[in-house]
Write an enzyme that holds these catalytic residues in place. Structure first.
Site, PDB file in Angstrom:
ATOM      1  N   CYS A 131       0.832  -1.206   0.000  1.00  0.00           N
ATOM      2  CA  CYS A 131       0.000   0.000   0.000  1.00  0.00           C
ATOM      3  C   CYS A 131       0.869   1.260   0.000  1.00  0.00           C
ATOM      4  CB  CYS A 131      -0.975  -0.026   1.179  1.00  0.00           C
ATOM      5  SG  CYS A 131      -2.306   1.199   1.023  1.00  0.00           S
ATOM      6  N   HIS A 241      -3.572  -5.109   0.392  1.00  0.00           N
ATOM      7  CA  HIS A 241      -3.127  -5.523   1.728  1.00  0.00           C
ATOM      8  C   HIS A 241      -3.127  -7.040   1.866  1.00  0.00           C
ATOM      9  CE1 HIS A 241      -2.801  -1.667   3.911  1.00  0.00           C
ATOM     10  NE2 HIS A 241      -3.678  -1.254   3.029  1.00  0.00           N
ATOM     11  N   GLU A 243      -1.552  -8.853   3.832  1.00  0.00           N
ATOM     12  CA  GLU A 243      -1.361  -9.328   5.201  1.00  0.00           C
ATOM     13  C   GLU A 243      -2.665  -9.628   5.935  1.00  0.00           C
ATOM     14  OE1 GLU A 243      -2.018  -4.925   5.748  1.00  0.00           O
ATOM     15  OE2 GLU A 243      -1.088  -6.230   4.249  1.00  0.00           O
TER      16      GLU A 243
END
Length: 272
Positions: A131, A241, A243
């Site tokens: 990001c 994202h 994660e």
């Protein structure tokens, strides 16, 4: 008789933190989602890198740390990038002394990203930007950002915006599709030319830096992933994202796995 297990090579990566100002006290902080994903799915150990004050930007502390690491992760954050600071982290002005505004401005993080990117590129080290991390790579190499996607195109602002009416983890569900370049660095990892991603951001790439190659893009044409041209290893940034839902999202798993493998490869070249 005791059988000895072969030693598992675990690379060590640096993970960028952010600056938080609470009750006039400066704190470095980081969401654990990044560390958990890196540990469990990239198979690496993590060192959290502290942010950098203007008066410390000329010191060699961060480069000294970087020389001991095997990879760099540029994390996401709500704050916007100050391009002038990221491109010249050692500059010192009176304005730079008041340089943290929650969710808006984080110049200590900009300085940290500038010096870590410089070191990682010089060392030929794997890089994963997430990001804000993708945007930092673009600005570092001379690209530009759109200050507001909603001002650029209202439909783009809606496409890439967070959904505050949802629970926090559901805000990071897939937001839109991306097309993936079939002959780039991302395709061998993704093994598909189209994917759904959880891309949530207010700013975005305007002009892609000449040193970067477009790896994926959104339906509105916005660059969603880019890699460093001619890199000796995996040096890539994504606008989404991975994660957040790495345990259930295949592309996220593949991305962290590929980064971990690149870091182990880098570690082994240092030892050989």
């Amino acid at each position: 008789m005791t059988l000895l297990r072969p030693e598992i090579t675990r690379a060590v990566v640096g993970v960028t933190s952010n600056r938080l100002l609470v009750d006039a006290v400066h704190r470095d902080w980081l969401r654990r989602k990044y560390l958990q994903a890196l540990h469990r799915h990239a198979g690496v150990a993590c060192v959290i890198l502290p942010t950098v004050d203007a008066e410390d930007a000329r010191e060699e502390v961060v480069p000294a740390i970087m020389r001991r690491l095997d990879g760099l992760v540029l994390t996401g954050d709500e704050s916007n990038i100050d391009p002038a600071v990221l491109r010249a982290p050692a500059s010192l002005t009176e304005d730079d002394r008041q340089d943290v505004e929650d969710g808006i401005l984080d110049r200590p993080r900009d300085r940290l990203s500038a010096v870590t990117i410089e070191s990682a590129i010089a060392l030929g080290m794997p890089i994963l930007g997430i990001c804000r991390g993708l945007q930092e790579l673009n600005v570092y190499f001379g690209g530009t950002l759109r200050s507001s996607l909603a001002e650029w195109r209202p439909e783009s602002g809606a496409m890439h915006a967070e959904k505050p009416n949802r629970p926090r983890d559901r805000q990071y569900d897939a937001a839109h599709s991306v097309k993936i370049c079939s002959d780039g660095a991302l395709f061998p990892i993704a093994r598909t030319i189209e994917a759904q991603v959880n891309s949530l951001h207010n700013q975005g790439i305007e002009a892609l830096a000449p040193a970067l190659r477009r790896e994926a893009w959104a339906p509105d044409g916005l660059v969603e992933a880019a890699s460093v041209i001619g890199a000796p290893t995996l040096q890539i940034g994504v606008q989404w994202h991975p994660e957040w839902h790495v345990s259930s999202d295949l592309l996220s798993k593949q991305l962290f796995k590929a980064f971990g493998e690149a870091c182990v490869g880098y570690y082994r070249t240092k030892k050989s």
